[in-house]
Motif scaffolding. Structure first.
Motif, PDB file in Angstrom:
ATOM      1  N   UNK A   1     -16.262  -9.461  33.986  1.00 54.97           N
ATOM      2  CA  UNK A   1     -17.019 -10.298  34.568  1.00 54.97           C
ATOM      3  C   UNK A   1     -17.715 -10.799  35.182  1.00 54.97           C
ATOM      4  N   UNK A   2     -18.658 -11.332  35.902  1.00 54.61           N
ATOM      5  CA  UNK A   2     -19.213 -11.832  36.518  1.00 54.61           C
ATOM      6  C   UNK A   2     -18.394 -13.213  36.587  1.00 54.61           C
TER       7      UNK A   2
ATOM      8  N   UNK B   1     -20.593 -16.475  31.428  1.00 55.15           N
ATOM      9  CA  UNK B   1     -22.145 -16.493  31.706  1.00 55.15           C
ATOM     10  C   UNK B   1     -22.749 -15.657  30.530  1.00 55.15           C
ATOM     11  N   UNK B   2     -23.278 -16.412  30.221  1.00 54.33           N
ATOM     12  CA  UNK B   2     -24.770 -15.616  28.814  1.00 54.33           C
ATOM     13  C   UNK B   2     -25.589 -14.842  29.909  1.00 54.33           C
ATOM     14  N   UNK B   3     -26.211 -15.794  30.472  1.00 51.93           N
ATOM     15  CA  UNK B   3     -27.878 -15.225  30.753  1.00 51.93           C
ATOM     16  C   UNK B   3     -27.502 -14.306  31.905  1.00 51.93           C
ATOM     17  N   UNK B   4     -26.185 -15.112  33.358  1.00 53.64           N
ATOM     18  CA  UNK B   4     -26.529 -14.047  34.078  1.00 53.64           C
ATOM     19  C   UNK B   4     -26.526 -13.021  34.363  1.00 53.64           C
ATOM     20  N   UNK B   5     -25.718 -12.509  33.463  1.00 54.68           N
ATOM     21  CA  UNK B   5     -24.548 -11.409  32.431  1.00 54.68           C
ATOM     22  C   UNK B   5     -26.130 -10.132  32.013  1.00 54.68           C
ATOM     23  N   UNK B   6     -26.895 -11.438  31.257  1.00 53.99           N
ATOM     24  CA  UNK B   6     -28.279 -10.319  30.744  1.00 53.99           C
ATOM     25  C   UNK B   6     -29.366  -9.813  31.581  1.00 53.99           C
ATOM     26  N   UNK B   7     -29.943 -11.027  32.464  1.00 58.46           N
ATOM     27  CA  UNK B   7     -30.615 -10.143  33.553  1.00 58.46           C
ATOM     28  C   UNK B   7     -29.606  -9.300  35.031  1.00 58.46           C
ATOM     29  N   UNK B   8     -28.115  -9.341  34.550  1.00 62.05           N
ATOM     30  CA  UNK B   8     -27.716  -8.377  35.594  1.00 62.05           C
ATOM     31  C   UNK B   8     -27.355  -6.817  35.567  1.00 62.05           C
TER      32      UNK B   8
ATOM     33  N   UNK C   1     -19.589  -3.726  25.888  1.00 56.80           N
ATOM     34  CA  UNK C   1     -18.513  -4.716  26.426  1.00 56.80           C
ATOM     35  C   UNK C   1     -18.487  -5.884  25.986  1.00 56.80           C
ATOM     36  N   UNK C   2     -20.189  -5.857  26.998  1.00 54.78           N
ATOM     37  CA  UNK C   2     -20.543  -7.916  27.198  1.00 54.78           C
ATOM     38  C   UNK C   2     -21.014  -8.602  26.154  1.00 54.78           C
ATOM     39  N   UNK C   3     -21.320  -7.275  25.704  1.00 59.53           N
ATOM     40  CA  UNK C   3     -21.900  -7.450  24.568  1.00 59.53           C
ATOM     41  C   UNK C   3     -21.245  -7.353  23.048  1.00 59.53           C
TER      42      UNK C   3
ATOM     43  N   UNK D   1     -31.580 -10.277  26.629  1.00 59.96           N
ATOM     44  CA  UNK D   1     -30.161  -9.323  26.780  1.00 59.96           C
ATOM     45  C   UNK D   1     -30.794  -8.539  25.466  1.00 59.96           C
ATOM     46  N   UNK D   2     -31.733  -8.776  24.754  1.00 60.73           N
ATOM     47  CA  UNK D   2     -32.379  -8.364  23.101  1.00 60.73           C
ATOM     48  C   UNK D   2     -33.004  -6.690  24.391  1.00 60.73           C
ATOM     49  N   UNK D   3     -33.821  -7.261  25.558  1.00 62.32           N
ATOM     50  CA  UNK D   3     -34.666  -6.217  26.363  1.00 62.32           C
ATOM     51  C   UNK D   3     -33.527  -4.985  27.180  1.00 62.32           C
ATOM     52  N   UNK D   4     -31.522  -5.563  27.274  1.00 57.69           N
ATOM     53  CA  UNK D   4     -31.055  -5.158  27.815  1.00 57.69           C
ATOM     54  C   UNK D   4     -30.083  -4.055  27.001  1.00 57.69           C
ATOM     55  N   UNK D   5     -30.064  -4.473  25.068  1.00 56.76           N
ATOM     56  CA  UNK D   5     -29.670  -3.607  24.731  1.00 56.76           C
ATOM     57  C   UNK D   5     -30.592  -2.306  24.147  1.00 56.76           C
ATOM     58  N   UNK D   6     -31.533  -2.521  24.104  1.00 55.79           N
ATOM     59  CA  UNK D   6     -32.997  -1.779  23.499  1.00 55.79           C
ATOM     60  C   UNK D   6     -32.912  -0.980  25.030  1.00 55.79           C
ATOM     61  N   UNK D   7     -33.081  -1.391  26.723  1.00 56.67           N
ATOM     62  CA  UNK D   7     -32.665  -0.495  27.429  1.00 56.67           C
ATOM     63  C   UNK D   7     -31.755   0.324  27.651  1.00 56.67           C
TER      64      UNK D   7
END
Length: 229
Positions: free
Chosen positions: A64-65, A87-94, A107-109, A160-166
């Motif tokens: 984790x961060x 931190x959920x938000x920071x992780x999603x943006x990371x 793992x993050x998801x 985080x949805x954007x990240x999952x699609x990516x």
């Protein structure tokens, strides 16, 4: 008390959200220019920042961060271990800044889904879990599971949805987006944030929520179009 002005109470800190946003901003800037020397300069700046993020903010033991590096002391009691907080938000943006591997994204998801269950929340949009204890902030709205102290924000969750699609995690993206869309319909508005029980809080015309949901919808539709070709 709102924590939005620099004054004698300020504790300057380094964190993943701001640094990941900086990486994304540099990527967007590079996309706008054509000068090869300028591109090379900013590519090196970006890569150095990414390397330092991993070196100083990523906790490989706990996968984790860390929440913050304080430049002149933490505002919290010595007995408090801030690194227990995820931190959920920071992780999603990371993830959107390409700071995690595909394995780390998965793992993050899973960690976010586990935290959502522990918090009895509706979506992965929790700002963090667990929350900071009561009384740790001057702002009265920052009680546990209030506002940015563990409130459920689509503003973060949909990113985080954007990240999952990516990263090609389409089934996960669809399943985790669905409750975010449902509560917009159920409540007849785009609210800033929600309690774990799903109560809408703040403005009902929060354009931030509308924007990230629109983009998540767009990404999934574009993926679906590609599959039908």
């Amino acid at each position: 008390a709102w924590g939005v002005e620099i004054d004698k109470n300020t504790h300057f800190a380094i964190d993943i959200y701001d640094n990941a946003m900086l990486v994304i901003a540099i990527n967007d800037f590079i996309d706008l220019i054509s000068d090869k020397d300028v591109i090379a300069h900013w590519t090196k700046v970006r890569d150095d920042i990414k390397a330092n993020i991993r070196r100083h903010l990523w906790d490989d033991t706990n996968r984790k961060f860390i929440p913050h590096i304080y430049l002149n002391g933490s505002p919290f009691p010595e007995k408090f271990d801030e690194n227990t907080i995820y931190y959920h938000g920071g992780t999603a943006v990371a993830i959107l800044a390409d700071l995690l591997s595909p394995e780390e994204v998965a793992e993050a998801n899973q960690r976010m889904l586990q935290n959502m269950a522990k918090a009895h929340a509706q979506t992965i949009g929790l700002t963090m879990y667990p929350t900071y204890p009561a009384g740790y902030f001057m702002g009265v709205g920052m009680y546990p599971y209030g506002y940015q102290n563990g409130g459920d924000w689509t503003w973060f969750g949909a990113r985080m949805i954007h990240a999952l699609v990516k990263y090609g995690m389409i089934e996960e993206a669809y399943a985790e987006l669905t409750p975010m869309l449902k509560r917009v319909v159920d409540n007849g508005g785009f609210y800033e944030w929600y309690t774990p029980a799903g109560e809408p809080m703040g403005s009902g015309t929060f354009r931030g929520e509308a924007g990230v949901l629109y983009h998540a919808n767009h990404l999934l539709r574009e993926w679906a179009k590609q599959q039908s070709k």
